[in-house]
Write a protein that holds these residues in place. Structure first.
Motif, PDB file in Angstrom:
ATOM      1  N   PRO A  45     -32.468  54.899 -20.480  1.00 19.67           N
ATOM      2  CA  PRO A  45     -32.118  54.220 -21.660  1.00 19.67           C
ATOM      3  C   PRO A  45     -30.722  54.168 -22.186  1.00 19.67           C
ATOM      4  N   ASP A  46     -30.051  54.629 -21.620  1.00 16.42           N
ATOM      5  CA  ASP A  46     -28.563  54.589 -22.122  1.00 16.42           C
ATOM      6  C   ASP A  46     -27.831  53.687 -21.005  1.00 16.42           C
ATOM      7  N   LEU A  47     -28.441  53.125 -20.032  1.00 12.55           N
ATOM      8  CA  LEU A  47     -27.684  52.263 -19.291  1.00 12.55           C
ATOM      9  C   LEU A  47     -27.875  50.572 -19.475  1.00 12.55           C
ATOM     10  N   PRO A  48     -26.737  49.632 -19.028  1.00 11.90           N
ATOM     11  CA  PRO A  48     -26.952  48.299 -19.233  1.00 11.90           C
ATOM     12  C   PRO A  48     -27.926  47.693 -18.348  1.00 11.90           C
ATOM     13  N   ILE A  49     -28.171  46.507 -19.136  1.00 11.29           N
ATOM     14  CA  ILE A  49     -29.382  45.653 -18.395  1.00 11.29           C
ATOM     15  C   ILE A  49     -28.875  44.322 -18.274  1.00 11.29           C
ATOM     16  N   LEU A  50     -28.491  43.713 -16.950  1.00  8.92           N
ATOM     17  CA  LEU A  50     -28.259  42.439 -16.653  1.00  8.92           C
ATOM     18  C   LEU A  50     -29.528  41.594 -16.565  1.00  8.92           C
ATOM     19  N   ALA A  51     -29.718  40.240 -16.961  1.00  7.59           N
ATOM     20  CA  ALA A  51     -30.895  39.730 -16.637  1.00  7.59           C
ATOM     21  C   ALA A  51     -30.275  38.105 -16.407  1.00  7.59           C
ATOM     22  N   GLN A  52     -31.247  37.590 -15.560  1.00  6.50           N
ATOM     23  CA  GLN A  52     -30.883  35.988 -15.152  1.00  6.50           C
ATOM     24  C   GLN A  52     -32.079  35.187 -14.936  1.00  6.50           C
ATOM     25  N   ASP A  53     -32.205  34.033 -15.628  1.00  2.00           N
ATOM     26  CA  ASP A  53     -33.360  33.231 -15.103  1.00  2.00           C
ATOM     27  C   ASP A  53     -33.105  32.327 -13.926  1.00  2.00           C
ATOM     28  N   PHE A  54     -34.395  32.051 -13.231  1.00  2.00           N
ATOM     29  CA  PHE A  54     -34.073  31.008 -12.083  1.00  2.00           C
ATOM     30  C   PHE A  54     -35.378  29.957 -12.482  1.00  2.00           C
ATOM     31  N   PRO A  55     -34.911  28.619 -11.921  1.00  2.00           N
ATOM     32  CA  PRO A  55     -35.960  27.490 -11.789  1.00  2.00           C
ATOM     33  C   PRO A  55     -37.299  28.181 -11.036  1.00  2.00           C
ATOM     34  N   VAL A  56     -38.222  27.561 -11.729  1.00  2.00           N
ATOM     35  CA  VAL A  56     -39.592  28.038 -11.128  1.00  2.00           C
ATOM     36  C   VAL A  56     -39.787  27.569  -9.484  1.00  2.00           C
ATOM     37  N   HIS A  57     -39.149  26.398  -9.424  1.00  2.00           N
ATOM     38  CA  HIS A  57     -39.270  26.184  -7.820  1.00  2.00           C
ATOM     39  C   HIS A  57     -38.593  26.821  -7.047  1.00  2.00           C
ATOM     40  N   ARG A  58     -37.474  27.654  -7.485  1.00  2.00           N
ATOM     41  CA  ARG A  58     -36.709  28.541  -6.510  1.00  2.00           C
ATOM     42  C   ARG A  58     -37.259  30.028  -6.595  1.00  2.00           C
ATOM     43  N   PHE A  59     -38.578  30.267  -7.136  1.00  2.00           N
ATOM     44  CA  PHE A  59     -38.956  31.558  -7.119  1.00  2.00           C
ATOM     45  C   PHE A  59     -39.126  32.297  -5.781  1.00  2.00           C
ATOM     46  N   ALA A  60     -39.901  31.399  -4.877  1.00  2.00           N
ATOM     47  CA  ALA A  60     -40.035  32.017  -3.456  1.00  2.00           C
ATOM     48  C   ALA A  60     -38.853  32.272  -2.744  1.00  2.00           C
ATOM     49  N   ASP A  61     -37.787  31.534  -2.872  1.00  2.00           N
ATOM     50  CA  ASP A  61     -36.415  31.870  -2.456  1.00  2.00           C
ATOM     51  C   ASP A  61     -35.950  32.956  -3.104  1.00  2.00           C
ATOM     52  N   LEU A  62     -36.065  33.212  -4.530  1.00  2.00           N
ATOM     53  CA  LEU A  62     -35.469  34.454  -5.010  1.00  2.00           C
ATOM     54  C   LEU A  62     -36.013  35.564  -4.634  1.00  2.00           C
ATOM     55  N   ASP A  63     -37.686  35.512  -4.108  1.00  2.00           N
ATOM     56  CA  ASP A  63     -38.090  36.926  -3.607  1.00  2.00           C
ATOM     57  C   ASP A  63     -37.492  37.040  -2.239  1.00  2.00           C
ATOM     58  N   ILE A  64     -37.082  35.958  -1.447  1.00  2.00           N
ATOM     59  CA  ILE A  64     -36.838  36.265  -0.272  1.00  2.00           C
ATOM     60  C   ILE A  64     -35.389  36.652  -0.394  1.00  2.00           C
ATOM     61  N   ALA A  65     -34.668  36.276  -1.166  1.00  2.00           N
ATOM     62  CA  ALA A  65     -33.114  36.851  -1.169  1.00  2.00           C
ATOM     63  C   ALA A  65     -33.426  38.184  -1.855  1.00  2.00           C
ATOM     64  N   VAL A  66     -34.087  38.670  -2.765  1.00  2.00           N
ATOM     65  CA  VAL A  66     -33.943  39.954  -3.480  1.00  2.00           C
ATOM     66  C   VAL A  66     -34.537  40.859  -2.199  1.00  2.00           C
ATOM     67  N   GLU A  67     -35.569  40.473  -1.698  1.00  2.00           N
ATOM     68  CA  GLU A  67     -36.178  41.482  -0.495  1.00  2.00           C
ATOM     69  C   GLU A  67     -35.108  41.545   0.678  1.00  2.00           C
ATOM     70  N   LYS A  68     -34.218  40.453   0.844  1.00  2.00           N
ATOM     71  CA  LYS A  68     -33.563  40.641   2.067  1.00  2.00           C
ATOM     72  C   LYS A  68     -32.250  41.835   1.633  1.00  2.00           C
ATOM     73  N   ILE A  69     -31.463  41.264   0.418  1.00  2.00           N
ATOM     74  CA  ILE A  69     -30.634  42.173  -0.036  1.00  2.00           C
ATOM     75  C   ILE A  69     -30.823  43.619  -0.325  1.00  2.00           C
ATOM     76  N   SER A  70     -31.982  43.976  -1.005  1.00  4.12           N
ATOM     77  CA  SER A  70     -32.322  45.370  -1.271  1.00  4.12           C
ATOM     78  C   SER A  70     -32.832  46.067   0.037  1.00  4.12           C
ATOM     79  N   GLY A  71     -33.471  44.959   1.154  1.00  7.80           N
ATOM     80  CA  GLY A  71     -33.761  45.664   2.454  1.00  7.80           C
ATOM     81  C   GLY A  71     -32.649  46.246   3.242  1.00  7.80           C
ATOM     82  N   GLN A  72     -31.179  45.979   2.896  1.00 10.82           N
ATOM     83  CA  GLN A  72     -30.066  46.646   3.506  1.00 10.82           C
ATOM     84  C   GLN A  72     -30.181  48.234   3.199  1.00 10.82           C
ATOM     85  N   ASP A  73     -30.850  48.610   2.015  1.00  9.72           N
ATOM     86  CA  ASP A  73     -31.053  50.073   2.097  1.00  9.72           C
ATOM     87  C   ASP A  73     -32.343  50.489   2.652  1.00  9.72           C
ATOM     88  N   PRO A  74     -32.202  51.477   3.979  1.00 11.88           N
ATOM     89  CA  PRO A  74     -33.541  51.758   4.257  1.00 11.88           C
ATOM     90  C   PRO A  74     -34.536  52.616   3.329  1.00 11.88           C
TER      91      PRO A  74
END
Length: 503
Positions: A45-74
C-alpha cells in the motif's frame, strides 16, 4: 421506524463483516496483499502505481509485449484476482489499499482474441504478472476492455518499489508496440460492439484475390490508379531520396455500381504486405484512430468508402459535420514521407466538401469510374457469364440493349438468365439472356435498375460527374478533359464547377 432501520443496517454490516472474516479464514485462501508485499519486498500500500491506457485494437499486441518482457525473468508468475464479479470494478489501487475489504488470490481471466482472419490468441483479460525487471520487482495488472463494467479501453497498472523502474517498463512496452504488431500487413476493419465480449476492436479480413483482367474499366484508368497507389509504394526509397512526398490521397468517383469498390479490391489484392484499414458506415467515425494506426503500420492504406457521408459540403444546408474535421485532420496529420495512401470512394462527388478536394495534399488524384460503354458492357457480361453458355451475338445484343447499365447490372442480368433457365428446367441459353434483358429493362423494373446503378442521369436532373477538383483558373493535366456539373449551394442558387474527367 428510524430505530428499526438503524438496527437493520447495523445487523447487515455485521453480517457482511462475519462473511468476509469467514472467507479470509477459509483454508487454502491466500490474501493478494500478502503475495504482493512479499514479492515487492515492501508494504504494497505504500508503493507508487503507474497506469497507462491503450487502444482496444492493440490489446493482443499489448498482451504479447507484456508476456515477452516479463518472460525474461524465469521466475515470473501469473496470478488472478479473487472476489467474484466485484473484482472487475476494482483498480490496482483499490486492491492494494483494500478499500472494499481483503481480496484473495484467484485464477486469471482469459479471452480469445482474433490475431488474423483464421487465428486467435488466448489473452489475459484480468491478471497480475509478478516478475523482476532490470533488477527491480514489478507487479503488473492487465485488464481487457469490458463495457459491461464501464471499461471501454484496455490498460495496465504497474506497482513497483522504484517508480523509475515502472516508467522504464512502460517505455519498453511502448517501444515494442511501435515496432511489432499482429496488425502489420493485415486487412482489417474497425468493429465496435458495446454489448459483445471483450474484443480486439478490429475485424480481420482475408485479403481479396482479384486480378486486373477482372476489373473492367475504360482503357488506362486502372493503370493510372495503380501507378499512384501501388507504383509510389514500390518506388518509395527512390522517391524519398529525391525529396518527394509519399503520403497521398486518391478519390474514385462515379455513379453507383460502376466498379469503385471492385477497383479497391484489386488494389488490396495487388498490395500484399501493406496494412489496410477499411472504414465504411458507422466505422467512419474512427478515421482519426485509423490514421494513427496507418502511420504506425506503414506502408499502409486507409480506405474510406462513401466519403461523402462524413465529408459533405458544409454549404449543402445540413449543418456542421464534426466527422468532416476528423477526416481533414487525418489527411493533414501525417508526415509527407509516410507511405500511407487514403483511398476514398463516393457516388456524389459534387457534394464533397471543397476543403477536402481542392486543398493540395489532401487529394492528389481524382479518377472518374464511369458507366461502361457498350464494349465494356460486353466484357462484363463475358466475365460474369458461365463459360460457353451464351453466344457472342447474344452477349453483344444484351450489351447494346442495356444502355447506362453498370457492372452490378451485368452481374444481375446473367443471374436472372440462369434463374429463368433453372425455373424452366432447361440449360441456360441465348433465349434466357434475351428474356432477362427484356425483364430488367422493362417498365416494372425501373426501381431495380436504379438500385443496381443503371441509368446515367443525375436524379437531380444534371449530368453525373465529379467535384471541382481544380482551383479556378488552373488548367487540367493533359490526360484530363474538363466538363461541367452543378450542385445547389445553400440558398445561393446553382454553382458551376470545372470537373476533371479521365479520358
Amino acid at each position: 421506524m428510524d430505530e428499526k432501520l438503524g438496527e437493520f443496517l447495523r445487523n447487515f454490516n455485521r453480517a457482511i463483516d462475519l462473511a468476509q472474516a469467514h472467507r479470509d479464514e477459509t483454508p487454502g485462501r491466500v490474501r493478494l496483499l500478502d503475495v504482493l508485499t512479499v514479492h515487492l519486498g515492501m508494504s504494497a500500500p505504500d508503493l507508487p502505481i503507474l497506469a497507462q491506457d491503450f487502444p482496444v485494437h492493440r490489446f493482443a499486441d499489448l498482451d504479447i509485449a507484456v508476456e515477452k518482457i516479463s518472460g525474461q525473468d524465469p521466475q515470473a508468475r501469473l496470478i488472478g484476482v479473487g472476489g467474484g464479479q466485484q473484482r472487475h470494478h476494482l483498480s490496482l489501487s483499490d486492491l492494494v489499499q483494500q478499500e472494499y475489504g481483503p481480496v484473495s488470490v484467484g485464477q486469471p481471466d482469459f479471452v480469445n482474441l482474433a490475431v488474423g482472419p483464421d487465428s486467435t490468441r488466448e489473452v489475459v483479460a484480468l491478471g497480475l504478472r509478478l516478475f523482476v525487471y532490470e533488477g527491480s520487482p514489478l507487479a503488473v495488472l492487465q485488464r481487457a476492455a469490458n463495457p459491461q463494467y464501464g471499461r471501454n479501453g484496455t490498460d495496465i497498472a504497474v506497482l513497483a518499489p522504484e517508480r523509475e523502474a515502472a516508467a522504464r517498463f512502460l517505455a519498453a512496452i511502448q517501444e515494442d508496440l511501435r515496432t511489432n504488431s499482429i496488425l502489420r500487413g493485415q486487412v482489417v476493419s474497425f468493429a465496435f460492439d458495446p454489448y459483445g465480449q471483450q474484443g480486439a476492436g478490429v475485424t480481420f479480413l482475408h485479403r481479396p484475390s482479384l486480378p486486373p483482367d477482372e476489373v473492367i474499366l475504360p482503357d488506362g484508368v486502372l493503370d493510372r490508379v495503380g501507378r499512384h497507389v501501388l507504383g509510389i509504394a514500390a518506388n518509395r526509397e527512390t522517391l524519398r531520396k529525391h525529396g518527394q512526398h509519399l503520403k497521398r490521397g486518391v478519390l474514385l468517383y462515379g455513379p453507383p455500381g460502376t466498379g469503385k469498390t471492385h477497383t479497391v479490391r484489386h488494389l488490396l489484392s495487388a498490395s500484399a504486405g501493406t496494412t489496410a484499414v477499411l472504414l465504411a458506415g458507422s466505422s467512419l467515425h474512427a478515421v482519426g484512430e485509423a490514421a494513427r494506426l496507418a502511420r504506425a503500420m506503414a506502408p499502409s492504406m486507409v480506405i474510406l468508402e462513401d466519403i461523402d457521408l462524413v465529408a459533405e459540403d458544409r454549404n449543402m444546408g445540413h449543418g456542421p459535420q464534426p466527422l468532416l474535421f476528423e477526416v481533414l485532420d487525418a489527411l493533414d496529420g501525417l508526415d509527407a514521407d509516410a507511405d500511407v495512401v487514403f483511398l476514398m470512394t463516393t457516388n456524389r462527388a459534387e457534394a464533397l466538401e471543397r476543403a477536402l478536394v481542392q486543398r493540395p495534399g489532401r487529394v492528389d488524384l481524382a479518377v472518374e469510374i464511369p458507366l461502361p460503354d457498350v464494349g465494356n458492357r460486353v466484357r462484363l457480361l463475358e466475365l460474369y457469364a458461365p463459360a460457353g453458355v451464351f453466344s457472342e451475338d447474344a452477349l453483344r445484343a444484351a450489351a447494346e440493349q442495356s444502355e447506362g447499365a453498370t457492372a452490378s447490372f451485368a452481374r444481375e442480368l446473367v443471374r436472372r438468365a440462369v434463374l429463368a433457365a433453372v425455373d424452366a428446367g432447361e440449360e441456360p441459353g441465348d433465349q434466357h439472356l434475351a428474356a432477362a434483358v427484356r425483364e430488367l429493362m422493362g417498365q416494372g423494373e425501373a426501381l431495380t435498375r436504379s438500385l443496381l446503378g443503371a441509368g446515367g442521369e443525375d436524379p437531380a436532373g444534371g449530368v453525373s460527374g465529379g467535384p471541382g477538383l481544380l482551383p479556378d483558373g488552373q488548367e487540367p493535366e493533359p490526360e484530363v478533359s474538363v466538363g461541367y456539373s452543378f450542385g445547389w449551394v445553400g440558398q445561393g442558387g446553382t454553382r458551376y464547377v470545372p470537373l476533371p474527367r479521365t479520358t
